[in-house]
Scaffold this motif. Structure first.
Motif, PDB file in Angstrom:
ATOM      1  N   TYR A  98       0.954  -0.933   0.016  1.00  0.00           N
ATOM      2  CA  TYR A  98      -0.084  -0.089  -0.072  1.00  0.00           C
ATOM      3  C   TYR A  98       1.050   1.356  -0.061  1.00  0.00           C
ATOM      4  N   VAL A  99       1.885   1.277   0.863  1.00  0.00           N
ATOM      5  CA  VAL A  99       2.999   2.628   0.868  1.00  0.00           C
ATOM      6  C   VAL A  99       3.481   2.441  -0.599  1.00  0.00           C
ATOM      7  N   ARG A 100       4.019   1.389  -0.865  1.00  0.00           N
ATOM      8  CA  ARG A 100       4.764   1.520  -2.112  1.00  0.00           C
ATOM      9  C   ARG A 100       3.921   2.030  -3.123  1.00  0.00           C
ATOM     10  N   PHE A 101       2.982   1.481  -3.297  1.00  0.00           N
ATOM     11  CA  PHE A 101       1.863   2.089  -4.263  1.00  0.00           C
ATOM     12  C   PHE A 101       1.591   3.563  -4.296  1.00  0.00           C
ATOM     13  N   ALA A 102       1.365   3.976  -2.973  1.00  0.00           N
ATOM     14  CA  ALA A 102       1.316   5.510  -3.084  1.00  0.00           C
ATOM     15  C   ALA A 102       2.600   6.191  -3.455  1.00  0.00           C
ATOM     16  N   ALA A 103       3.837   5.461  -3.354  1.00  0.00           N
ATOM     17  CA  ALA A 103       4.909   6.260  -3.653  1.00  0.00           C
ATOM     18  C   ALA A 103       5.292   6.038  -5.051  1.00  0.00           C
ATOM     19  N   ALA A 104       4.950   4.816  -5.624  1.00  0.00           N
ATOM     20  CA  ALA A 104       5.246   4.752  -6.961  1.00  0.00           C
ATOM     21  C   ALA A 104       4.234   5.221  -8.115  1.00  0.00           C
ATOM     22  N   GLN A 105       3.060   5.241  -7.391  1.00  0.00           N
ATOM     23  CA  GLN A 105       1.897   5.809  -8.244  1.00  0.00           C
ATOM     24  C   GLN A 105       0.926   6.824  -7.754  1.00  0.00           C
ATOM     25  N   ARG A 106       1.839   7.752  -7.283  1.00  0.00           N
ATOM     26  CA  ARG A 106       1.686   9.023  -6.361  1.00  0.00           C
ATOM     27  C   ARG A 106      -0.047   9.442  -6.915  1.00  0.00           C
ATOM     28  N   PHE A 174       8.938  11.235   5.865  1.00  0.00           N
ATOM     29  CA  PHE A 174      10.251  10.220   5.892  1.00  0.00           C
ATOM     30  C   PHE A 174      11.424  10.636   5.032  1.00  0.00           C
ATOM     31  N   GLY A 175      11.179  11.902   4.334  1.00  0.00           N
ATOM     32  CA  GLY A 175      12.314  12.264   3.655  1.00  0.00           C
ATOM     33  C   GLY A 175      11.936  11.771   2.156  1.00  0.00           C
ATOM     34  N   GLU A 176      13.209  11.882   1.326  1.00  0.00           N
ATOM     35  CA  GLU A 176      12.955  11.696  -0.142  1.00  0.00           C
ATOM     36  C   GLU A 176      13.722  10.408  -0.275  1.00  0.00           C
ATOM     37  N   GLY A 177      13.500   9.788  -1.659  1.00  0.00           N
ATOM     38  CA  GLY A 177      14.341   8.989  -2.209  1.00  0.00           C
ATOM     39  C   GLY A 177      13.871   7.557  -1.791  1.00  0.00           C
ATOM     40  N   ALA A 178      14.577   6.487  -2.438  1.00  0.00           N
ATOM     41  CA  ALA A 178      14.164   5.081  -2.303  1.00  0.00           C
ATOM     42  C   ALA A 178      14.025   4.677  -0.816  1.00  0.00           C
ATOM     43  N   ALA A 179      15.160   5.267  -0.056  1.00  0.00           N
ATOM     44  CA  ALA A 179      15.136   4.873   1.309  1.00  0.00           C
ATOM     45  C   ALA A 179      14.142   5.187   2.240  1.00  0.00           C
ATOM     46  N   ALA A 180      13.582   6.385   1.969  1.00  0.00           N
ATOM     47  CA  ALA A 180      12.286   6.870   2.639  1.00  0.00           C
ATOM     48  C   ALA A 180      11.224   5.915   2.251  1.00  0.00           C
TER      49      ALA A 180
END
Lengths: 205, 205
Positions: A98-106, A174-180
């Motif tokens: 869910y979180v990854r979807f929000a990030a990748a497909q904002r 959580f900051g920016e970028g893949a680590a976030a």
DNA sequence: GTCTATACCCGGATAGAC
DNA sequence: GTCTATCCGGGTATAGAC
């Protein structure tokens, strides 16, 4: 998605699809709030009136995007639907997804959970949402044994937490970028496991 | 907030305060998205240019509202800051208060957590937010003993869950009316206790 | 199916009079 | 501090030609 070949402009393979594509781009840039049919038309090099040959109005475009959003999200969840896997792990993976979807497909995420597309005026949305709901609800039910109240209470808690983490991520907390993204997703997964572990506390006293 | 007495229009005790009041009303009706200075001016019976004597621009008004929002929310949290009370109970009460605040002061809540007021352009916001942050962070720290990582992880989880429940309520997922608020607040409180109970699962493996 | 053109409404923001 | 007047830009949506 370049022009179909006739001239420099968009004359035209599939304006409907191109509009959806461009609308998603624009939502990524300005948010749902700032998206307009006029700007999408300009970017595609068509007249501002052209979209009305394919969509009744602006909200109709958002509804079409929402349908695509639910499909994309359901596809992300598919790997975790396998009933052979332990339910808790499936739910943790779904929270992470869910979180990854929000990030990748904002843009899609925004349309699904932030734009208020009227579900009464666009009944196809309920149908598109169903696979997502089912994937989630089945896993919760597998965990609770299916008893009405605990199932609903746990489902709500898990959804609320996942949504909260996704929003925090999108707010940049959580900051920016893949680590976030990784961190936000991992925390959502752990919170899911924590809620499951103490699920006895979720339903009334 | 009637006119000050001179004529039928608003001539004028305190246009600045009246604008804030009216803006909050309008946000309640159309959401932050749909609020405009022009409409607020119309409703108050003043010229559309009048607000600019008191605010630099539209976002300046939202920032002023946000300050009031943080003050109101801090006031709600105050009863639960008492260090003599058990920290878990305090945090549960705060989660409940968070949801209730979202319900009772929806426009303020929207401005705080949904409008993106630029905190760099409006530094007074950070100051206004501090009491709220402190009330919450102190209670979390009281629970974890103050260790850096678990404190932050638990705080994030509790905030995410509370925010999720508040949004679900505002989306109407608990229904309408006082019962819905009670239910949403109660569930947020229970989820808080559940997360606290399993907080060992929140920090890395 | 797409164009041009247009009518219409809305918002932000400023200048200059009182 | 508020007014009137105005500029500017933006969006939705429709009509009618091609």
């Amino acid at each position: 998605m370049p022009p179909t070949g006739k001239g420099g402009r968009y004359h035209h393979g599939d304006l409907r699809a191109a509009l959806i594509e461009t609308a998603i781009e624009l939502i990524g840039e300005h948010g749902v709030r700032g998206f307009s049919l006029a700007e999408a038309s300009r970017r595609l090099g068509v007249a501002v009136s052209a979209p009305y040959a394919h969509f009744a109005d602006r909200s109709d475009v958002l509804a079409a995007i929402a349908v695509r959003g639910y499909q994309a999200f359901a596809a992300e969840l598919a790997p975790y639907e396998d009933p052979a896997l332990p339910p808790a792990g499936r739910l943790a993976a779904m929270a992470s997804a869910y979180v990854r979807f929000a990030a990748a497909q904002r843009p899609l995420f925004e349309v699904l959970y932030d734009a208020d597309v009227d579900k009464d005026r666009h009944p196809e949305l309920a149908a598109a949402e169903k696979p997502v709901r089912d994937a989630f609800d089945c896993s919760v039910a597998a965990l609770t044994g299916g008893d009405e109240v605990p199932t609903r209470d746990l489902a709500t808690a898990l959804e609320a937490a996942a949504r909260g983490y996704a929003l925090f991520y999108l707010d940049g907390q959580f900051g920016e970028g893949a680590a976030a993204v990784d961190e936000a997703a991992a925390r959502a997964a752990r919170a899911t496991l924590a809620l499951i572990a103490s699920r006895g506390l979720l339903s009334g006293p």
